[in-house]
Motif scaffolding. Sequence first.
Motif, mmCIF file in Angstrom:
data_model
loop_
_atom_site.group_PDB
_atom_site.id
_atom_site.type_symbol
_atom_site.label_atom_id
_atom_site.label_comp_id
_atom_site.label_asym_id
_atom_site.label_seq_id
_atom_site.Cartn_x
_atom_site.Cartn_y
_atom_site.Cartn_z
ATOM 1 N N GLY A 1 19.696 7.875 2.668
ATOM 2 C CA GLY A 1 19.337 8.986 3.531
ATOM 3 C C GLY A 1 18.054 8.662 4.262
ATOM 4 N N HIS A 2 17.327 9.744 4.649
ATOM 5 C CA HIS A 2 16.081 9.546 5.382
ATOM 6 C C HIS A 2 14.983 10.419 4.797
ATOM 7 N N VAL A 3 13.769 9.921 4.854
ATOM 8 C CA VAL A 3 12.586 10.666 4.399
ATOM 9 C C VAL A 3 11.501 10.548 5.455
ATOM 10 N N ARG A 4 10.550 11.513 5.390
ATOM 11 C CA ARG A 4 9.401 11.457 6.306
ATOM 12 C C ARG A 4 8.180 11.041 5.484
ATOM 13 N N LEU A 5 7.550 9.970 5.938
ATOM 14 C CA LEU A 5 6.366 9.410 5.263
ATOM 15 C C LEU A 5 5.263 9.237 6.283
ATOM 16 N N ARG A 6 4.184 10.025 6.112
ATOM 17 C CA ARG A 6 3.017 9.930 6.992
ATOM 18 C C ARG A 6 3.397 10.104 8.469
ATOM 19 N N GLY A 7 4.285 11.065 8.724
ATOM 20 C CA GLY A 7 4.682 11.364 10.091
ATOM 21 C C GLY A 7 5.731 10.424 10.652
ATOM 22 N N GLU A 8 6.250 9.473 9.803
ATOM 23 C CA GLU A 8 7.247 8.514 10.279
ATOM 24 C C GLU A 8 8.560 8.733 9.528
ATOM 25 N N ARG A 9 9.666 8.440 10.235
ATOM 26 C CA ARG A 9 11.004 8.571 9.654
ATOM 27 C C ARG A 9 11.402 7.218 9.070
ATOM 28 N N TRP A 10 11.721 7.199 7.773
ATOM 29 C CA TRP A 10 12.075 5.951 7.083
ATOM 30 C C TRP A 10 13.476 6.080 6.475
ATOM 31 N N ASN A 11 14.153 4.931 6.426
ATOM 32 C CA ASN A 11 15.377 4.861 5.640
ATOM 33 C C ASN A 11 15.010 4.915 4.174
ATOM 34 N N ALA A 12 15.806 5.609 3.384
ATOM 35 C CA ALA A 12 15.483 5.767 1.969
ATOM 36 C C ALA A 12 16.733 5.560 1.129
ATOM 37 N N ARG A 13 16.457 5.138 -0.116
ATOM 38 C CA ARG A 13 17.544 4.949 -1.081
ATOM 39 C C ARG A 13 17.089 5.535 -2.404
ATOM 40 N N SER A 14 17.987 6.362 -2.997
ATOM 41 C CA SER A 14 17.649 7.026 -4.247
ATOM 42 C C SER A 14 18.835 6.997 -5.179
ATOM 43 N N SER A 15 18.562 6.782 -6.442
ATOM 44 C CA SER A 15 19.623 6.788 -7.445
ATOM 45 C C SER A 15 19.943 8.190 -7.929
ATOM 46 N N GLU B 1 0.816 -1.204 0.000
ATOM 47 C CA GLU B 1 0.000 0.000 0.000
ATOM 48 C C GLU B 1 0.852 1.257 0.000
ATOM 49 N N LEU B 2 2.161 1.164 0.436
ATOM 50 C CA LEU B 2 3.049 2.328 0.490
ATOM 51 C C LEU B 2 3.556 2.734 -0.889
ATOM 52 N N VAL B 3 3.558 1.795 -1.840
ATOM 53 C CA VAL B 3 4.069 2.111 -3.166
ATOM 54 C C VAL B 3 3.192 3.173 -3.814
ATOM 55 N N GLY B 4 3.828 4.234 -4.311
ATOM 56 C CA GLY B 4 3.113 5.349 -4.917
ATOM 57 C C GLY B 4 2.844 6.486 -3.974
ATOM 58 N N SER B 5 3.107 6.295 -2.677
ATOM 59 C CA SER B 5 2.871 7.354 -1.702
ATOM 60 C C SER B 5 3.938 8.442 -1.839
ATOM 61 N N GLN B 6 3.597 9.639 -1.365
ATOM 62 C CA GLN B 6 4.528 10.758 -1.414
ATOM 63 C C GLN B 6 5.192 10.963 -0.052
ATOM 64 N N ALA B 7 6.479 11.330 -0.088
ATOM 65 C CA ALA B 7 7.251 11.622 1.130
ATOM 66 C C ALA B 7 8.134 12.840 0.872
ATOM 67 N N ARG B 8 8.855 13.293 1.927
ATOM 68 C CA ARG B 8 9.768 14.430 1.775
ATOM 69 C C ARG B 8 11.126 14.061 2.365
ATOM 70 N N ALA B 9 12.149 14.513 1.675
ATOM 71 C CA ALA B 9 13.517 14.228 2.127
ATOM 72 C C ALA B 9 13.823 15.038 3.379
ATOM 73 N N LEU B 10 14.413 14.391 4.395
ATOM 74 C CA LEU B 10 14.762 15.066 5.648
ATOM 75 C C LEU B 10 16.156 15.693 5.597
ATOM 76 N N GLU B 11 16.900 15.389 4.537
ATOM 77 C CA GLU B 11 18.279 15.876 4.432
ATOM 78 C C GLU B 11 18.710 15.758 2.989
ATOM 79 N N ASP B 12 19.846 16.439 2.699
ATOM 80 C CA ASP B 12 20.423 16.261 1.371
ATOM 81 C C ASP B 12 21.158 14.933 1.329
ATOM 82 N N PHE B 13 20.894 14.141 0.305
ATOM 83 C CA PHE B 13 21.634 12.881 0.178
ATOM 84 C C PHE B 13 21.555 12.385 -1.250
ATOM 85 N N SER B 14 22.515 11.581 -1.582
ATOM 86 C CA SER B 14 22.560 10.899 -2.867
ATOM 87 C C SER B 14 22.946 9.466 -2.588
ATOM 88 N N GLY B 15 22.002 8.542 -2.720
ATOM 89 C CA GLY B 15 22.222 7.139 -2.360
ATOM 90 C C GLY B 15 21.345 6.793 -1.172
#
Length: 492
Positions: free
Chosen positions: A450-464, A434-448
């Motif tokens: 980092g962390h994002v905030r999704l629905r009030g929660e802090r998640w580990n994130a990976r971006s190319s 159900e999370l696929v397609g949801s929108q989040a915001r980056a909590l910091e500058d990162f490449s590879g």
Amino acid sequence: MTNPEGRGRGRAGRILMLASLLCLALGALLAWQAQAQQNERNALLMTIDGAIGPAINDYFQRGLEHAQTREAELVVVKMDTPGGLDASMRAMISTMLGSRVPVAIYVSPAGARAASAGTYLLYASHVAAMAPATHLGSATPVQLGGGGGLPGLGEPEPPANDGAPAGDDTQGDGEGASPPDGENAAAGADESTKRRGNTAMERKVLEDAVAYIRSLAKRHGRNADWAEQAVREAVNLTAREALERNVVDVVARDLDDLLTQIDGRQVVMEDGERTLATAGLTIERFDPGWRTKLLAVITDPNVAYFLMIIGFYGLIFELANPGSLVPGTIGIISLLLALFAFQVLPVNYAGLALILVGLGLIVGEALVPSFGILGIGGIVAFVIGSVMLMDADTLNISLPMIGGIALVAAGLMLWVVTRFIGLRRRTPRTGQEELVGSQARALEDFSGYGHVRLRGERWNARSSQPLTRGQAVRVTAVDGLTLEVEPLDTAS
């Protein structure tokens, strides 16, 4: 000086004596009425209108028992029937032949018929009578399918001489007397021309029916040769022709005419010959009661078939929703009534099995979606089984009813399939998918990583692609506790 207590006792004694006299008078009146009814000579009148089946058999046997209890002089059965079940017919004939009260079968009113099983009953009766403008015959045993039937005899060949059997113009005595010479050239037809049936089973059933009706004809001195023709060739006779050929004993306009004509007639009973005394008999009606009507409704093939469908689906709904009670109660009652009807009806059990398998496959389509394979197979099995279910020609299931129920089942199956296809196309509403397609915001500058905030929660994130703090991103996949994200503008 008077004694009030003595006056009270005297009044009570007079009342007691008066009550005793009234009871004695009432008892004497009841005894007189019972004696008068016992001395009154009566005939019991019964009515058979419709196919011969278990309900008619039950009504007929109860009527003969009532006649024997009332010591009736005669039982008159007004009959109009297209035929019916062989088992019920034979049970009625056995009861009639063993009855202590003579039975007169009267095909009435005008326009009535004694076809198929009715012809056998007419031949077995102690007095065979018909009203004008009635007919009998077509006694060939016919079944739609299943064991013991005569499918090859369902369309009998047209007989010669406009429906009258060749060589049967004599006033036969039941022993198969030959007609006068030259009266009918076809009278001496060879035995090989008789219809014998196409298979061993057909011949077996046909010859048994012929022997049965010939034995009934010889017992009462009626035309046995024409009876055999009625079985082999399905020929028919009008009332006047039947009287001329010694097939029936009387052609009567009404019941009074019948009783007048058979007065003094000798009939063959189980214990020997008996002379009928029917003049001046009082007619007592014995009409079908609620029991007979209820049995007739339940044992109607269409009703029994519909009860089975209701019972099956009622149990399915109860099992799908335990505790609802109403579907289960209705289902078990309907199923038991259907099983009772099938017990006394000529059910083809292969057809019944196909119906149950078909219903099971249709229900299985709703529980285990197969995109129509189970449902289509279930409908095919259901329709074939429904057509095969009843063996008797006069007690088959209505084809429009089969088609209607099959269309309802097909509609239900189509609805279930479309619902499942729609559910597969909908996005998930629970779980990681159900999370696929949801929108989040980056909590910091990162490449590879980092962390994002999704629905009030802090998640580990990976971006190319490189992301900046506060940038909107879109979740493309979920890998454990790590989200695969990409910039929202790129995703769009």
